[in-house]
Scaffold this motif. Structure first.
Motif, PDB file in Angstrom:
ATOM      1  N   VAL A   1       0.881  -1.177   0.000  1.00 17.31           N
ATOM      2  CA  VAL A   1       0.000   0.000   0.000  1.00 17.31           C
ATOM      3  C   VAL A   1       0.913   1.219   0.000  1.00 17.31           C
ATOM      4  O   VAL A   1       1.781   1.350   0.875  1.00 17.31           O
ATOM      5  CB  VAL A   1      -0.925   0.026   1.235  1.00 17.31           C
ATOM      6  CG1 VAL A   1      -1.786   1.280   1.223  1.00 17.31           C
ATOM      7  CG2 VAL A   1      -1.788  -1.227   1.291  1.00 17.31           C
TER       8      VAL A   1
ATOM      9  N   TYR B   1      -2.887   0.308  -4.185  1.00 20.73           N
ATOM     10  CA  TYR B   1      -2.896  -1.052  -3.641  1.00 20.73           C
ATOM     11  C   TYR B   1      -2.417  -2.022  -4.721  1.00 20.73           C
ATOM     12  O   TYR B   1      -2.929  -2.023  -5.847  1.00 20.73           O
ATOM     13  CB  TYR B   1      -4.308  -1.457  -3.214  1.00 20.73           C
ATOM     14  CG  TYR B   1      -4.934  -0.573  -2.166  1.00 20.73           C
ATOM     15  CD1 TYR B   1      -4.901  -0.912  -0.817  1.00 20.73           C
ATOM     16  CD2 TYR B   1      -5.585   0.614  -2.522  1.00 20.73           C
ATOM     17  CE1 TYR B   1      -5.484  -0.110   0.150  1.00 20.73           C
ATOM     18  CE2 TYR B   1      -6.170   1.424  -1.561  1.00 20.73           C
ATOM     19  CZ  TYR B   1      -6.112   1.060  -0.234  1.00 20.73           C
ATOM     20  OH  TYR B   1      -6.705   1.857   0.720  1.00 20.73           O
TER      21      TYR B   1
ATOM     22  N   ARG C   1      -8.653  -3.032  -1.066  1.00 19.41           N
ATOM     23  CA  ARG C   1      -7.837  -4.233  -0.884  1.00 19.41           C
ATOM     24  C   ARG C   1      -8.535  -5.458  -1.488  1.00 19.41           C
ATOM     25  O   ARG C   1      -7.900  -6.282  -2.176  1.00 19.41           O
ATOM     26  CB  ARG C   1      -7.592  -4.477   0.608  1.00 19.41           C
ATOM     27  CG  ARG C   1      -6.650  -3.472   1.274  1.00 19.41           C
ATOM     28  CD  ARG C   1      -6.724  -3.574   2.795  1.00 19.41           C
ATOM     29  NE  ARG C   1      -5.790  -2.678   3.440  1.00 19.41           N
ATOM     30  CZ  ARG C   1      -4.560  -2.991   3.823  1.00 19.41           C
ATOM     31  NH1 ARG C   1      -4.133  -4.243   3.652  1.00 19.41           N
ATOM     32  NH2 ARG C   1      -3.767  -2.110   4.380  1.00 19.41           N
TER      33      ARG C   1
END
Length: 316
Positions: free
Chosen positions: A51, A70, A105
């Motif tokens: 990240v 991400y 995510r």
């Protein structure tokens, strides 16, 4: 359409305890309330490969627009990945990158592509067209600086929920009009496609279904303070006039959402112009369900579906 029992339980709780709705709060309270809801009802955050905070220069008088990149758990450190640009929901007035951290995510891992979550400017401090300009700038800058981000500029998608879905649709239209880079997919989750719509779902689900008329009005008053802006296609993409030569579209809608008929109208406009469209309606769901995976099993289904749509468009 009947509400899903879990959605009905959520609404019963919200209205029974008399929790204040956005139009009853000031902007800062509304932002805090939205963030609390997202943090309370989102799933556990999955691990990803990395990240990275990404400062995007050159916006609003030379300032910086923040974004968060991400990379999926399957990615190696030197892999050059396709990218999905994510624009969060919140009526152009609330919402932020932290509230959407888990979702981004999940999308990265389900799809195998990088996801860039963009922290576009919010109203009323920055009314229309600030968010539109930021979304466009974030895409163009990122593709021009693909080497810095480890992404493939030829394989990108535009993704967003609610207000963010609108920004994704509008960005696709802008890129077409300026003969710019072409996305491989626009993934639109219950977007607002016409501000002044009077389609049946606006009446059927205008009160007691989470996104009430008063809340819609509250968002619009802050984002679109000039009445004429509501007829601008950059706020209401159904007014764009032409819909040909746009990327294929996947739309995800909620059955008990005041915006659902507007979403279907946009899908029809795209299809009539020859754009491939896939529409998935989640029966009994309310606006906002996509990010509430701790509460709705349908959320996990929709997020996985979205991830697989990105995978199909960008990696195959």
């Amino acid at each position: 359409m009947a509400l899903d029992p879990q959605a009905q339980a959520l609404l019963d709780m919200v209205y029974r305890i008399g929790a204040p709705r956005f139009h009853e709060l000031d902007v800062h309270q509304a932002r805090h309330s939205f963030e609390k809801l997202q943090f309370a009802l989102r799933p556990v955050a999955p691990a990803v490969a990395s990240v990275t905070e990404v400062p995007i220069p050159g916006v609003h008088g030379g300032g910086v627009l923040m974004a968060r990149l991400y990379r999926p758990i399957s990615a190696g450190p030197d892999d050059v990945l396709p990218i999905a640009f994510y624009f969060h929901g919140g009526g152009w007035c609330v919402g932020n990158i932290p509230s959407y951290d888990v979702l981004c995510r999940e999308l990265a891992n389900h799809s195998g592509v990088a996801v860039l979550s963009v922290d576009y400017r919010l109203a009323p401090e920055h009314p229309f067209p600030a968010a539109v300009n930021d979304a466009h700038h974030a895409v163009v800058w990122s593709l021009e600086n693909a080497g810095l981000l480890g992404i493939d500029p030829a394989r990108f998608a535009l993704v967003g929920d609610s207000a963010g879905g609108t920004l994704s649709a509008v960005t696709a239209l802008q890129l077409r009009d300026e003969l710019g880079p072409r996305a491989r997919l626009q993934l639109l989750i219950y977007p607002c496609t016409e501000i002044l719509s009077q389609r049946p779902s606006r009446l059927a689900y205008c009160d007691g279904y989470f996104l009430d008329n008063e809340t819609l009005d509250w968002f619009c008053e802050k984002y679109l303070p000039e009445p004429g802006d509501r007829q601008d296609w950059r706020a209401s993409p159904l007014l764009a006039g032409r819909f040909d030569d746009l990327p294929p579209a996947v739309l995800i809608t909620a059955g008990c959402d005041p915006l659902t008929d507007d979403c279907k109208a946009y899908a029809s406009a795209l299809e009539s112009a020859g754009v491939p469209v896939t529409l998935h309606e989640f029966d009994g769901m309310v606006h906002g369900f996509f990010t509430l995976g701790k509460l709705f099993r349908q959320s996990a289904e929709a997020v996985e579906l979205a991830g697989k749509a990105l995978e199909a468009a960008l990696t195959r």
